[in-house]
Design a protein around this motif. Structure first.
Motif, PDB file in Angstrom:
ATOM      1  N   HIS A   1     -14.982  -8.865-122.506  1.00 27.22           N
ATOM      2  CA  HIS A   1     -16.106  -8.803-121.567  1.00 27.22           C
ATOM      3  C   HIS A   1     -17.442  -8.716-122.299  1.00 27.22           C
ATOM      4  CE1 HIS A   1     -13.240  -7.709-118.378  1.00 27.22           C
ATOM      5  NE2 HIS A   1     -12.732  -6.871-119.255  1.00 27.22           N
TER       6      HIS A   1
ATOM      7  N   HIS B   1     -19.431  -4.640-118.539  1.00 25.48           N
ATOM      8  CA  HIS B   1     -18.502  -3.496-118.484  1.00 25.48           C
ATOM      9  C   HIS B   1     -18.879  -2.417-119.501  1.00 25.48           C
ATOM     10  CE1 HIS B   1     -15.121  -5.138-115.886  1.00 25.48           C
ATOM     11  NE2 HIS B   1     -15.742  -6.248-116.195  1.00 25.48           N
TER      12      HIS B   1
ATOM     13  N   ASP C   1     -13.197  -4.590-112.602  1.00 23.74           N
ATOM     14  CA  ASP C   1     -12.440  -5.757-112.152  1.00 23.74           C
ATOM     15  C   ASP C   1     -11.287  -5.288-111.275  1.00 23.74           C
ATOM     16  OD1 ASP C   1     -14.023  -7.494-113.582  1.00 23.74           O
ATOM     17  OD2 ASP C   1     -12.703  -7.537-115.328  1.00 23.74           O
TER      18      ASP C   1
ATOM     19  N   HIS D   1     -12.748 -15.266-113.145  1.00 21.41           N
ATOM     20  CA  HIS D   1     -12.779 -14.571-111.855  1.00 21.41           C
ATOM     21  C   HIS D   1     -12.034 -15.324-110.763  1.00 21.41           C
ATOM     22  CE1 HIS D   1     -16.093 -12.849-114.182  1.00 21.41           C
ATOM     23  NE2 HIS D   1     -15.787 -11.744-113.564  1.00 21.41           N
TER      24      HIS D   1
ATOM     25  N   HIS E   1      -9.067 -12.329-110.317  1.00 19.30           N
ATOM     26  CA  HIS E   1      -9.647 -11.002-110.058  1.00 19.30           C
ATOM     27  C   HIS E   1     -11.081 -11.197-109.619  1.00 19.30           C
ATOM     28  CE1 HIS E   1     -11.379 -11.574-114.118  1.00 19.30           C
ATOM     29  NE2 HIS E   1     -12.325 -10.744-113.713  1.00 19.30           N
TER      30      HIS E   1
ATOM     31  N   HIS F   1     -15.032  -9.086-109.623  1.00 22.81           N
ATOM     32  CA  HIS F   1     -15.758  -8.124-110.441  1.00 22.81           C
ATOM     33  C   HIS F   1     -16.780  -7.420-109.553  1.00 22.81           C
ATOM     34  CE1 HIS F   1     -18.070  -7.471-114.453  1.00 22.81           C
ATOM     35  NE2 HIS F   1     -18.731  -6.808-113.519  1.00 22.81           N
TER      36      HIS F   1
HETATM   37 ZN   LIG Z   1     -15.324  -8.091-115.035  1.00 28.19          ZN
END
Ligand SMILES: [Zn+2]
Length: 314
Positions: free
Chosen positions: A119, A122, A129, A216, A219, A221
């Motif tokens: 990442h 973060h 996530d 993404h 998942h 974010h």
């Molecule tokens: Zn993320």
């Protein structure tokens, strides 16, 4: 002669400077080694992609409506406001959206900061996530959690949402998270943004927070705003008012297309050094390990943190 010496000195200075720069360890290696949070009052320091986390709190491994994943990565730490938000949103989604619970992926390292892989952001405990696959009906083992590999919602051929994998629950979940006032932005694959634009009804204001992004696709974010009174936390510029649904073609026609043959791969950015982060991140790195101090005065509290002024381009 004087001219020559000046050149010699200039070259020597350059060499010395270069060596010093090389000798400075990458911040990601230092923060990547921290196994426990810094025992300080909780604070997000710096920017999402250039900062660190004091008084990080671990998301409990299991809750009624969540399970954390990837324990080997050791990235289930966040600002207490983020942990609280994930717990609340997961409970609401389970009660009202038909989404049994959150499978939480990476939040942040115990002391935040840059990571050795994965990442750019973060770093300050305000990014998390969450998989686009609901929590299973059993409590997973550590081995299961480390091996988890949820499927993409995107058809790799069309770059659009695979209709066989898309559920109305995805829409309800993403809408709920975007409507939370603490949430600043959500990142999803452009194909998911396109799908949300197509099915959204009523007030579409929340779509402004849903931003198209590479990856993404399995998942999403969640990025939180700086918590109230968090003076060391550097806010991101607010999203505009538009729903962002009108300008997605560049993603599909250009950004997500394979590079032309022979194209030079982009040169990787040099890793962040400690001197690239807010100065208070050195204190965070050096602080004793332990539980966050909730302003109790038992643990060192950051004093006189300079407000960060630098904004990374990203
Ligand atoms: Zn993320």
């Amino acid at each position: 002669m004087g001219q020559l010496w000046r050149w010699v000195l200039a070259v020597a200075a350059l060499l010395l400077w270069g060596t010093a720069a090389l000798a400075e360890p990458a911040a990601r290696d230092l923060f990547g080694q921290a196994r426990e949070p810094a025992a300080m009052a909780s604070a997000s320091i710096g920017f999402y992609s250039r900062g660190c986390l004091a008084g990080g709190v671990a998301m409990p491994r299991d809750g009624p409506t969540w399970q954390t994943t990837r324990p080997a990565r050791h990235r289930s730490f966040g600002h207490p406001a983020m942990i609280d938000l994930l717990e609340r949103l997961s409970a609401q989604a389970a009660a009202q959206d038909g989404w049994p619970g959150f499978l939480v992926a990476d939040i942040a390292q115990p002391r935040g900061g840059p990571m050795t892989n994965g990442h750019a952001s973060h770093q300050i405990g305000l990014d998390a996530d969450v998989y686009l696959t609901p929590m299973p009906d059993h409590r997973m083992s550590d081995a299961e959690r480390d091996a988890i590999d949820p499927p993409s919602l995107i058809d790799a051929r069309t770059l659009r949402v695979d209709p066989a994998r898309w559920r109305p629950e995805h829409y309800r979940l993403l809408r709920r998270v975007a409507l939370a006032p603490e949430v600043e932005r959500i990142f999803v694959h452009p194909g998911i943004k396109e799908k949300l634009c197509a099915v959204a009804s009523g007030d579409r204001g929340w779509l402004a927070k849903v931003r198209p992004m590479y990856g993404h696709d399995y998942h999403f974010h969640i990025r939180m705003r700086c918590p109230p009174g968090a003076t060391a936390c550097e806010s991101q510029e607010p999203v505009g008012r538009g729903d962002g649904c009108g300008d997605l073609s560049w993603w599909f026609d250009v950004a997500l297309q394979p590079p032309p043959p022979g194209a030079k791969p982009p040169r990787p950015k040099p890793p962040l050094a400690m001197s690239d982060l807010p100065r208070a991140c050195r204190q965070v790195l050096d602080a004793p390990a332990g539980a966050a101090a909730a302003g109790s005065g038992h643990a060192p509290v950051l004093s006189a943190i300079p407000t960060p002024t630098e904004r990374p381009s990203h």
